[in-house]
Design a protein around this motif. Structure first.
Motif, PDB file in Angstrom:
ATOM      1  N   HIS A 217       0.834  -1.189   0.000  1.00 11.60           N
ATOM      2  CA  HIS A 217       0.000   0.000   0.000  1.00 11.60           C
ATOM      3  C   HIS A 217       0.875   1.248   0.000  1.00 11.60           C
ATOM      4  N   LYS A 218       0.418   2.283  -0.691  1.00 12.19           N
ATOM      5  CA  LYS A 218       1.145   3.545  -0.700  1.00 12.19           C
ATOM      6  C   LYS A 218       1.247   4.089   0.724  1.00 12.19           C
ATOM      7  N   PRO A 219       2.469   4.407   1.187  1.00 12.56           N
ATOM      8  CA  PRO A 219       2.609   4.914   2.551  1.00 12.56           C
ATOM      9  C   PRO A 219       1.968   6.293   2.698  1.00 12.56           C
ATOM     10  N   TYR A 384      17.090   3.850   8.242  1.00 18.46           N
ATOM     11  CA  TYR A 384      15.692   3.611   7.898  1.00 18.46           C
ATOM     12  C   TYR A 384      15.479   3.901   6.419  1.00 18.46           C
ATOM     13  N   PRO A 385      15.608   2.877   5.549  1.00 16.74           N
ATOM     14  CA  PRO A 385      15.487   3.083   4.099  1.00 16.74           C
ATOM     15  C   PRO A 385      14.145   3.706   3.734  1.00 16.74           C
ATOM     16  N   PHE A 386      14.166   4.487   2.640  1.00 18.33           N
ATOM     17  CA  PHE A 386      12.972   5.244   2.265  1.00 18.33           C
ATOM     18  C   PHE A 386      11.857   4.338   1.740  1.00 18.33           C
ATOM     19  N   LEU A 387      10.642   4.794   1.981  1.00 18.68           N
ATOM     20  CA  LEU A 387       9.448   4.131   1.478  1.00 18.68           C
ATOM     21  C   LEU A 387       9.158   4.611   0.062  1.00 18.68           C
ATOM     22  N   THR A 388       8.458   3.790  -0.717  1.00 16.33           N
ATOM     23  CA  THR A 388       8.094   4.147  -2.084  1.00 16.33           C
ATOM     24  C   THR A 388       6.585   3.982  -2.243  1.00 16.33           C
ATOM     25  N   PRO A 389       6.021   4.455  -3.353  1.00 14.46           N
ATOM     26  CA  PRO A 389       4.577   4.288  -3.552  1.00 14.46           C
ATOM     27  C   PRO A 389       4.106   2.841  -3.540  1.00 14.46           C
ATOM     28  N   ALA A 390       5.008   1.891  -3.803  1.00 10.72           N
ATOM     29  CA  ALA A 390       4.603   0.485  -3.851  1.00 10.72           C
ATOM     30  C   ALA A 390       5.260  -0.368  -2.775  1.00 10.72           C
ATOM     31  N   ILE A 391       6.100   0.210  -1.937  1.00  5.73           N
ATOM     32  CA  ILE A 391       6.727  -0.535  -0.844  1.00  5.73           C
ATOM     33  C   ILE A 391       6.523   0.269   0.430  1.00  5.73           C
ATOM     34  N   LEU A 393       6.849  -0.940   3.559  1.00  3.62           N
ATOM     35  CA  LEU A 393       7.594  -1.497   4.694  1.00  3.62           C
ATOM     36  C   LEU A 393       9.027  -1.724   4.245  1.00  3.62           C
ATOM     37  N   THR A 394       9.966  -1.057   4.910  1.00  2.54           N
ATOM     38  CA  THR A 394      11.376  -1.245   4.578  1.00  2.54           C
ATOM     39  C   THR A 394      12.155  -1.645   5.824  1.00  2.54           C
ATOM     40  N   HIS A 395      13.296  -2.293   5.591  1.00  8.33           N
ATOM     41  CA  HIS A 395      14.160  -2.754   6.678  1.00  8.33           C
ATOM     42  C   HIS A 395      15.581  -2.244   6.432  1.00  8.33           C
ATOM     43  N   GLY A 396      16.231  -1.811   7.489  1.00 12.22           N
ATOM     44  CA  GLY A 396      17.646  -1.462   7.440  1.00 12.22           C
ATOM     45  C   GLY A 396      18.436  -2.408   8.312  1.00 12.22           C
ATOM     46  N   SER A 409      10.942   0.671   8.923  1.00  7.98           N
ATOM     47  CA  SER A 409      10.243   1.915   8.618  1.00  7.98           C
ATOM     48  C   SER A 409       8.948   1.557   7.900  1.00  7.98           C
ATOM     49  N   THR A 410       7.841   2.136   8.343  1.00  9.17           N
ATOM     50  CA  THR A 410       6.550   1.827   7.738  1.00  9.17           C
ATOM     51  C   THR A 410       5.571   2.934   8.090  1.00  9.17           C
TER      52      THR A 410
END
Length: 431
Positions: A217-219, A384-391, A393-396, A409-410
């Motif tokens: 989902h778009k963050p 905390y890697p950046f979020l995108t329109p299609a991701i 939830l990210t992990h560092g 990061s979410t």
């Protein structure tokens, strides 16, 4: 690459770096968190030392300058370090959770302005309950860097210099411009050869699109940040990166299946360093790694993930990849400005309920625990890697010395109950 002297024409950026300036749909600044034991005897003197070191480094005195009326690719220009780049936050957050809340607001509302400064330095003193602090108050420093300026490895080197390291930065050798038509023709030829080599089994195939999940989902809203810390020796798998992927596979698939989602094709975007010497400040590219959550034994899952990472590295050594970069470098600036965001957006878009990756995992070893701020030693670092329109939830995964931080990061749109996922991830990171 050297910056031009002040007032001279900007030195042209590589297209892969300029993408981060062209793409307006993401907040891509890197926020590198460093935790130091105790408090400096003099915070003013500690900050003055950082400013002095920055002014002695030509890289840290760069800015973005426009070329040709702003229609083409921007460039790098030399400037000076502005005292406004150093921010001492007052009133201070009293604990780690409040500090992460402040970092989340930086991501959402306070990206750097590359024409004024490519980096900022945030200081939070007397922060309690920082992971691995053993209950003592800590000084937390956040180094905020424009992603156009550096990838994860280079940004860690820049931050390391600010905290006392003396090693030289990796040298950048820009690709020559060349003739656009001949470069494009060569890129097309190499791309056809890549297809033939893949079909012949000489090159591993790329990862296929997978079904989108709720985490695609778009963050929306301010990012929610969390961090778990482990000794390096306690991670599963043969390496820190593989161990983190194994644990994330287990935790995330369990979280999604508990919510009646099919996580069998769970796939992560993993930035992987490109082969050879850097020709741009971002010397890595996204690859997509299947996480094999249906494999129940950790050792077998780790072996499959390791093979996938090796296959991606082998595929990236094919001549077609450098041919693509050579062609892009040769194109006129306005065409690159128009085309690069559209090409790169493929990895951050949901198309017909399919995506290339469901989450992302960025892993960087930030070296020995030899950094200091005002005499205080470092004991932990996170990112905390950046979020995108299609991701969403990210992990560092970031290590310093023998300590590894696994960060998330979410937003509530992707993970409405972050503590539930963190509990699963915490359990999966145990030996």
């Amino acid at each position: 690459m050297r910056a031009s002297d002040s007032g001279a024409a900007p030195v042209r950026m590589a297209p892969v770096d300029a993408w981060y300036l062209f793409e307006k749909s993401i907040h891509s600044d890197q926020l590198m968190v460093y935790a130091f034991a105790g408090s400096p005897p003099s915070l003013e003197r500690a900050v003055a030392e950082v400013v002095e070191r920055a002014r002695g480094c030509s890289e840290l005195r760069l800015r973005v300058g426009h070329r040709r009326l702003g229609l083409g690719i921007p460039g790098w220009v030399a400037a000076d370090v502005d005292a406004g780049q150093i921010l001492i936050h007052d009133p201070q957050p009293s604990d780690w959770t409040e500090c992460l809340g402040a970092v989340g607001r930086m991501i959402a509302d306070h990206q750097v302005e590359p024409q004024r400064a490519l980096w900022r330095f945030h200081v939070f003193s007397d922060v309690h309950n920082v992971p691995a602090s053993q209950g003592n108050a800590s000084t937390v420093v956040v180094v905020q860097i424009s992603h156009a300026f550096a990838d994860g490895i280079r940004s860690a080197a820049l931050a390391g210099f600010l905290f006392g390291r003396t090693a030289a930065l990796p040298e950048i050798t820009p690709l020559p411009r060349g003739r656009p038509v001949s470069r494009v023709v060569e890129a097309v030829r190499c791309r056809r050869q890549l297809v033939q080599d893949t079909e012949a089994g000489l090159v591993p195939p790329p990862s296929a699109p997978v079904p989108a999940l709720s985490i695609n989902h778009k963050p929306v809203g301010t990012p929610i940040l969390r961090t778990i810390v482990r000794p390096r020796s306690q991670l599963p798998g043969g390496s820190v990166t593989v161990g983190a992927l194994v644990a994330i596979s287990e935790a995330l698939s369990g979280y999604l299946r508990e919510r009646a989602e099919d996580a069998s094709m769970l796939t992560a975007l993993v930035p992987i360093a490109k082969p050879g010497k850097p020709n741009a400040r971002n010397h890595s590219g996204p690859d997509f790694i299947r996480l094999h959550p249906d494999i129940t034994t950790r050792d077998e899952r780790a072996e499959l993930i390791t093979t996938e990472l090796q296959n991606c590295q082998q595929r990236r050594r094919h001549p077609s990849y450098i041919a693509d970069e050579m062609a892009m470098t040769a194109l006129p600036g306005p065409l690159v400005r128009w085309g690069v965001p559209r090409m790169q957006r493929r990895s951050t878009t949901v198309i017909n309920d399919m995506v290339l990756g469901n989450t992302s995992v960025s892993s960087v070893n930030r070296g020995k625990a030899d950094l200091h701020f005002g005499g205080c030693p470092v004991f932990m670092t996170a990112g905390y890697p950046f979020l995108t329109p299609a991701i969403g939830l990210t992990h560092g995964v970031h290590g310093i010395g023998d300590t590894v931080a696994i960060s998330v990061s979410t937003t509530e749109a992707a993970i409405p109950d972050i503590d539930c996922y963190l509990d699963r991830l915490d359990a999966s990171l145990r030996p």
